[in-house]
Scaffold this motif. Structure first.
Motif: not given
Length: 123
Positions: A81-82, A85-86, A88-89
């Motif tokens: 998940l992290a 997110v990274a 996508d960011f």
């Protein structure tokens, strides 16, 4: 030694009053030992009930390993998940940086906008 002997005593009484039932459950002792308890009726060829067989198997280590595996799987999912997110960011930041580069290439950019654009690029 069972954490709470009342349910076990109730189960024993129930099984002796229902002599045809097979039963299996896990029980934890006060010392943390986890047992797999199995009970089965003993019937003769003539159908006479002779009692019950009780078997207790220590499954403490297996339960500990299962708990560790579950914890490892949770941590792996959090890592995935992290990472998502990274990623996508990073995609959002790449689009912002590209737009800043395009703004700087424009020669008609007003003077009052040039300083904030340079500050954003420095970040």
């Amino acid at each position: 030694m069972v954490n709470n002997p009342d349910p076990f005593a109730g189960k024993v009484a129930y099984l002796y009053s229902h002599s045809d039932e097979v039963s299996r459950e896990e029980m934890e002792l006060k010392d943390g030992t986890i047992l797999d308890r199995y009970s089965s009726p003993v019937l003769g060829k003539d159908g006479v009930h002779y009692g019950r067989i009780w078997a207790f198997r220590d499954i403490t280590e297996r339960k500990k390993i299962e708990a560790q595996l579950f914890q490892t799987q949770k941590l792996e999912l959090i890592g995935q998940l992290a990472g998502g997110v990274a990623h996508d960011f990073n995609n959002i930041l790449a689009a912002m940086i590209l737009n800043l580069d395009i703004l700087q290439m424009q020669h008609q950019l007003p003077t009052e906008a040039q300083s904030p654009v340079h500050e954003l690029e420095a970040l």
